[in-house]
Write an enzyme that holds these catalytic residues in place. Structure first.
Site, PDB file in Angstrom:
ATOM      1  N   ASP A 161       9.565  10.849  -3.170  1.00  0.00           N
ATOM      2  CA  ASP A 161      10.675  11.911  -3.004  1.00  0.00           C
ATOM      3  C   ASP A 161      11.964  11.327  -3.683  1.00  0.00           C
ATOM      4  O   ASP A 161      12.640  12.133  -4.649  1.00  0.00           O
ATOM      5  CB  ASP A 161      10.736  12.448  -1.664  1.00  0.00           C
ATOM      6  CG  ASP A 161       9.650  12.801  -0.986  1.00  0.00           C
ATOM      7  OD1 ASP A 161       9.184  14.007  -1.337  1.00  0.00           O
ATOM      8  OD2 ASP A 161       9.043  12.117  -0.416  1.00  0.00           O
ATOM      9  N   HIS A 189       8.190  13.497   4.562  1.00  0.00           N
ATOM     10  CA  HIS A 189       7.747  13.638   3.361  1.00  0.00           C
ATOM     11  C   HIS A 189       7.181  15.158   3.315  1.00  0.00           C
ATOM     12  O   HIS A 189       5.758  15.299   3.603  1.00  0.00           O
ATOM     13  CB  HIS A 189       6.817  12.478   3.165  1.00  0.00           C
ATOM     14  CG  HIS A 189       5.943  12.981   1.652  1.00  0.00           C
ATOM     15  ND1 HIS A 189       6.359  12.964   0.381  1.00  0.00           N
ATOM     16  CD2 HIS A 189       4.592  13.235   1.573  1.00  0.00           C
ATOM     17  CE1 HIS A 189       5.708  13.204  -0.364  1.00  0.00           C
ATOM     18  NE2 HIS A 189       4.360  13.400   0.369  1.00  0.00           N
TER      19      HIS A 189
HETATM   20  P1  NAI Z   1      -8.277  10.920  -2.538  1.00  0.00           P
HETATM   21  O1  NAI Z   1      -9.090  11.845  -1.849  1.00  0.00           O
HETATM   22  O2  NAI Z   1      -8.637  10.742  -4.070  1.00  0.00           O
HETATM   23  O3  NAI Z   1      -8.767   9.648  -1.917  1.00  0.00           O
HETATM   24  C1  NAI Z   1      -8.697   9.525  -0.525  1.00  0.00           C
HETATM   25  C2  NAI Z   1      -9.704   8.311  -0.203  1.00  0.00           C
HETATM   26  O4  NAI Z   1      -9.528   7.937   1.299  1.00  0.00           O
HETATM   27  C3  NAI Z   1     -11.009   8.930  -0.355  1.00  0.00           C
HETATM   28  O5  NAI Z   1     -11.879   8.062  -1.274  1.00  0.00           O
HETATM   29  C4  NAI Z   1     -11.864   8.795   1.149  1.00  0.00           C
HETATM   30  O6  NAI Z   1     -12.970   8.645   1.288  1.00  0.00           O
HETATM   31  C5  NAI Z   1     -10.706   7.814   1.930  1.00  0.00           C
HETATM   32  N1  NAI Z   1     -10.746   8.057   3.128  1.00  0.00           N
HETATM   33  C6  NAI Z   1     -10.653   8.996   4.001  1.00  0.00           C
HETATM   34  N2  NAI Z   1     -10.390   8.761   5.395  1.00  0.00           N
HETATM   35  C7  NAI Z   1     -10.579   7.529   5.321  1.00  0.00           C
HETATM   36  C8  NAI Z   1     -10.579   6.656   6.567  1.00  0.00           C
HETATM   37  N3  NAI Z   1     -10.441   7.085   7.672  1.00  0.00           N
HETATM   38  N4  NAI Z   1     -10.560   5.245   6.130  1.00  0.00           N
HETATM   39  C9  NAI Z   1     -10.657   5.069   5.091  1.00  0.00           C
HETATM   40  N5  NAI Z   1     -10.748   5.745   3.960  1.00  0.00           N
HETATM   41  C10 NAI Z   1     -10.602   7.098   3.951  1.00  0.00           C
HETATM   42  O7  NAI Z   1      -6.768  11.127  -2.444  1.00  0.00           O
HETATM   43  P2  NAI Z   1      -5.700  10.605  -2.992  1.00  0.00           P
HETATM   44  O8  NAI Z   1      -5.171  11.356  -4.050  1.00  0.00           O
HETATM   45  O9  NAI Z   1      -5.948   9.006  -3.290  1.00  0.00           O
HETATM   46  O10 NAI Z   1      -4.497  10.538  -1.955  1.00  0.00           O
HETATM   47  C11 NAI Z   1      -4.685  10.121  -0.526  1.00  0.00           C
HETATM   48  C12 NAI Z   1      -3.524  10.557   0.189  1.00  0.00           C
HETATM   49  O11 NAI Z   1      -2.170  10.156  -0.015  1.00  0.00           O
HETATM   50  C13 NAI Z   1      -3.588  12.101   0.650  1.00  0.00           C
HETATM   51  O12 NAI Z   1      -3.516  12.225   1.944  1.00  0.00           O
HETATM   52  C14 NAI Z   1      -2.421  12.584  -0.209  1.00  0.00           C
HETATM   53  O13 NAI Z   1      -2.103  13.783   0.615  1.00  0.00           O
HETATM   54  C15 NAI Z   1      -1.418  11.183   0.081  1.00  0.00           C
HETATM   55  N6  NAI Z   1      -0.283  11.473  -0.527  1.00  0.00           N
HETATM   56  C16 NAI Z   1       0.869  10.909  -0.288  1.00  0.00           C
HETATM   57  C17 NAI Z   1       2.085  11.007  -1.121  1.00  0.00           C
HETATM   58  C18 NAI Z   1       3.264  10.547  -0.437  1.00  0.00           C
HETATM   59  O14 NAI Z   1       4.304  10.783  -1.037  1.00  0.00           O
HETATM   60  N7  NAI Z   1       3.631  10.223   0.871  1.00  0.00           N
HETATM   61  C19 NAI Z   1       1.990  11.209  -2.355  1.00  0.00           C
HETATM   62  C20 NAI Z   1       0.822  11.839  -2.937  1.00  0.00           C
HETATM   63  C21 NAI Z   1      -0.323  11.835  -2.034  1.00  0.00           C
END
Ligand code: NAI
Length: 327
Positions: A161, A189
């Site tokens: 952000d 966030h």
């Molecule tokens: P993605 O779906 O591509 O990858 C997430 C991975 O986490 C998957 O491979 C899944 O198998 C794994 N996973 C799920 N639960 C798990 C657990 N309990 N233990 C270990 N691994 C686990 O998602 P992406 O795009 O990588 O995003 C990840 C997170 O980051 C999402 O929650 C998204 O909303 C968040 N995010 C946060 C931002 C921020 O500014 N704080 C910005 C962008 C995304």
């Protein structure tokens, strides 16, 4: 040469993981003289573990001189063993028909287990960054589940952000983004975050006076920054992963190596600063030095800003109330 440090990353086979791990291994996060051991966690699911194997093969093929070891894990109790840094990226996304309460509950389960595992096996000085959404509340849950670790070492990512706000301001003024100082993002966030450029300067000149347009601030700037994630999904068909990974690198690098007096934004547990109740995981302007962050204090909060801060605080307290019974 330095002793390697251990860096745990969850959700390591996901989109953000793919944009993040190579930069950690190349030294962009902790310095070009700091060897790292990556301790990567994915869910036990065969597909996820296979994808993780593929990512590890690529990490090996980069032959990074600073990469002193790579481990694949399916259990946080082994993934977090002795870890010095933990980037909690994996989270449960909102599925079809899932209510907000279901989402909070699913993530509460994940971050309770991970907080407990950190409490049991991580370095006593582990620095934790939660990226997985809802990031502030997930960080709050992990912190509450790890009573033997310093609460101040649990943080949530507001840096994306912050960087988005800086970039919008630079475009508006026509200046270099790196010349913007003293920007702050308050709160959650989420689209309720309050990006605040009242104190910001460009080469010593006030950003607020230069822009001099409250209507732009309230009706263009804040909604643009707040809804940027949705705009990227609409354009790309996928969520922002490279910029999120970049923000995670910025957050950890600045925390570990310092900001040289520059303000950055971190989601951190309140100790009552600016009237935010204790323990609320809130975005604040901070400076970092010697591995510690410090809130920028004494900033004047005007009526408009207070209204924005109250709104994002109310949302966060709603989330935190929604998981209280699960802790
Ligand atoms: P993605 O779906 O591509 O990858 C997430 C991975 O986490 C998957 O491979 C899944 O198998 C794994 N996973 C799920 N639960 C798990 C657990 N309990 N233990 C270990 N691994 C686990 O998602 P992406 O795009 O990588 O995003 C990840 C997170 O980051 C999402 O929650 C998204 O909303 C968040 N995010 C946060 C931002 C921020 O500014 N704080 C910005 C962008 C995304």
């Amino acid at each position: 040469s330095k002793k390697p440090v251990r860096v745990a990353v969850t959700g390591a086979a996901g989109q953000i993981g793919y944009a993040l791990l190579f930069r950690i291994a190349s030294g962009e996060m902790l310095g070009k003289d700091q060897p790292v051991i990556l301790q990567l966690l994915e869910i036990p699911d065969e597909k996820a573990q296979n994808a993780l194997k593929g990512v590890i093969m690529e990490l090996e093929d980069c032959a990074f001189p600073l990469l002193a070891g790579i481990e694949a894990h399916a259990d946080p109790m082994t993934a977090f063993k002795d870890t010095d840094y933990a980037l909690l990226v994996g989270a449960r996304p909102r599925g079809p028909g899932m209510e907000r309460a279901d989402l909070l509950a699913a993530n509460a389960q994940i971050f309770t287990a991970q907080g407990k595992a950190l409490n049991a096996v991580a370095s006593r000085n582990v620095r934790v960054l939660v990226v997985g959404n809802p990031a502030n509340t997930n960080a709050y849950i992990a912190m509450k589940s790890a009573p033997d670790l310093p609460a101040k070492n649990f943080t949530a990512m507001l840096r994306l952000d912050h960087n988005r706000a800086a970039s919008q301001i630079a475009a508006k003024i026509g200046c270099a983004v790196g010349d913007i100082e003293k920007l702050a993002v308050w709160g959650n966030h989420s689209p309720t975050m309050y990006a605040d450029y009242r104190f910001a300067t460009v080469n010593g000149k006030s950003v607020k006076d230069t822009i001099n347009d409250h209507d732009w601030n309230a009706n263009t700037f804040l909604p643009t920054v707040g809804k940027r994630g949705a705009a990227i999904i609409a354009a790309r068909g996928l969520s922002s992963a490279a910029s999120a990974a970049n923000a995670a690198i910025d957050h950890m690098r600045d925390w570990a190596l310092g900001t040289n007096g520059k303000w950055v934004t971190m989601g951190i547990p309140s100790k009552g600063e600016y009237g935010i109740p204790a323990d609320v995981m809130f975005g604040y302007p901070v400076t970092c030095e010697g591995g510690e962050y410090k809130i920028v204090e004494g900033l004047e909060i005007d009526a408009f800003s207070q209204e924005c801060i109250n709104k994002t605080l109310a949302e966060l307290q709603g989330e935190q109330d929604g998981v209280k019974h699960l802790l």
